[in-house]
Design a protein around this motif. Structure first.
Motif, PDB file in Angstrom:
ATOM      1  N   MET B  20     -50.846  -0.380 -32.892  1.00 21.45           N
ATOM      2  CA  MET B  20     -50.864   0.465 -34.100  1.00 21.45           C
ATOM      3  C   MET B  20     -49.597   1.306 -34.192  1.00 21.45           C
ATOM      4  O   MET B  20     -48.954   1.371 -35.239  1.00 21.45           O
ATOM      5  N   ALA B  21     -49.258   1.954 -33.072  1.00 24.40           N
ATOM      6  CA  ALA B  21     -48.058   2.797 -33.055  1.00 24.40           C
ATOM      7  C   ALA B  21     -46.833   1.963 -33.412  1.00 24.40           C
ATOM      8  O   ALA B  21     -45.985   2.378 -34.215  1.00 24.40           O
ATOM      9  N   ALA B  22     -46.746   0.754 -32.833  1.00 24.01           N
ATOM     10  CA  ALA B  22     -45.600  -0.118 -33.107  1.00 24.01           C
ATOM     11  C   ALA B  22     -45.526  -0.450 -34.596  1.00 24.01           C
ATOM     12  O   ALA B  22     -44.458  -0.361 -35.221  1.00 24.01           O
ATOM     13  N   TYR B  23     -46.657  -0.820 -35.181  1.00 27.22           N
ATOM     14  CA  TYR B  23     -46.649  -1.230 -36.586  1.00 27.22           C
ATOM     15  C   TYR B  23     -46.479  -0.045 -37.537  1.00 27.22           C
ATOM     16  O   TYR B  23     -45.919  -0.188 -38.619  1.00 27.22           O
ATOM     17  N   ILE B  24     -46.949   1.122 -37.150  1.00 29.99           N
ATOM     18  CA  ILE B  24     -46.736   2.297 -38.005  1.00 29.99           C
ATOM     19  C   ILE B  24     -45.250   2.656 -38.038  1.00 29.99           C
ATOM     20  O   ILE B  24     -44.681   2.928 -39.095  1.00 29.99           O
ATOM     21  N   ILE B  25     -44.603   2.620 -36.852  1.00 26.31           N
ATOM     22  CA  ILE B  25     -43.163   2.898 -36.814  1.00 26.31           C
ATOM     23  C   ILE B  25     -42.399   1.820 -37.592  1.00 26.31           C
ATOM     24  O   ILE B  25     -41.497   2.130 -38.384  1.00 26.31           O
TER      25      ILE B  25
END
Lengths: 159, 159, 159
Positions: B20-25
């Motif tokens: 999630m963090a990767a895709y949000i960034i």
């Protein structure tokens, strides 16, 4: 003359698979003619341990840590699907089948390609690891030396 | 004309929250008009798996890995407070309440914004994953292609 | 006049040892006269929690998360060798013996050196954390603000 590109990796993790990823990227970058540094800190120091038992004088807690941490790259566990220690064997069997290089050879290759392998002296101290217990041909430094490399780095990763 | 800024992310982790963090960034950077690449390697490949069972010919160990790894983004566990699989459900309920996008939609959004999604061919091979099992509209490449992107990157992360 | 170098760290992890690594690098970079930002997201937010119980109105699930997550830097566990909570005590004893700074003091030092500590508002919302529960003298922002810092960063890490 153009300057060499730079790659720096902080290897914090003591997992076999993460260390593999670090060394594959490092070897790739060295083949690409980058100047490459791997700064081993905390559990990542275990990748640099010799696999034999080295007699060194230690306090009780340092001795305990030393016993419990994996002695060298080949003894490290996986970050996922470790299956109480079965996982690494599985992965290594699959790697052999696919002719992929195991971690100890990836480390050798990095040394042959002049990847700078650094052991973080502050965390060696904390975990009670001595220079005699680590591989030869590596450097010893602290966070200041890491930052001096990284501030000019093109690719800086924390693994 | 100025050149576009570049963001590259190595997604190594197979955890729902880290992905999630990767895709949000990545989605944020794409909205900022960066050229964005997510290079999926090791457990991070699971984020790209289709959720149905795809019939492909595999050896025994590859089949075993295939069974045990989560089939697609929606099946991934949490890095913390996974509670034997309850954690992801909790997080997803909370996300729904807060109108936050679940991971499969974050991935769709990334594709709509032309984030380049790459599957690492070397680790696909190791984990026995075939192209038919992964989402459409992605690229296949190795560490050399990753480094070619990353060496000109403004923001390079390993997640 | 030359511009200041920039270091940005995304602290995603809620592990004591990883947060230590983040703050040691951040303090080092600040001492090197970098402009430094630590963007706390997901479990990394726990490093910014006050250690007392703050009375705030919350829903059931937010209350549950709040109870189960560590209340402040000093309560966080280790990423390796946590030994059901014994690990952090061991590490802290060893650190004291070696005069190494514990995490809460590393955070104080970062604030004294003007390291910008940011709490990710989106994940605060998800985990149900309120501003009253976090340390004073920090900033609140989202992924856009992080990217604005990171795109000019010399050293950008995800921990």
């Amino acid at each position: 003359m153009t300057e060499k590109k730079k790659t720096t990796i902080v290897l914090f993790s003591g997992d076999y698979d993460k260390a593999m990823a670090a060394y594959i990227i490092a070897n790739g970058a060295a083949a690409y003619d980058h100047e490459v540094t791997i700064f081993h800190t905390f559990w990542g120091l275990n990748a640099l341990r010799k696999d034999e038992d080295i007699a060194v004088k230690k306090g009780f807690m340092e001795r305990m840590f030393g016993k419990m941490m994996p002695r060298g790259a080949d003894k490290m566990g996986l970050s996922k699907m470790n299956f109480a220690g079965m996982g690494p064997k599985l992965i290594k069997d699959i790697m052999k089948k696919h002719n992929a290089m195991p971690l100890p050879q990836l480390i050798e290759m990095a040394q042959e390609q002049d990847v700078k392998l650094v052991a973080c002296t502050m965390t060696m101290d904390l975990l009670g690891l001595k220079q005699e217990e680590l591989l030869g041909n590596i450097e010893y430094a602290g966070v200041a030396a890491y930052l001096a490399d990284a501030e000019d780095g093109n690719v800086n990763l924390f693994i």
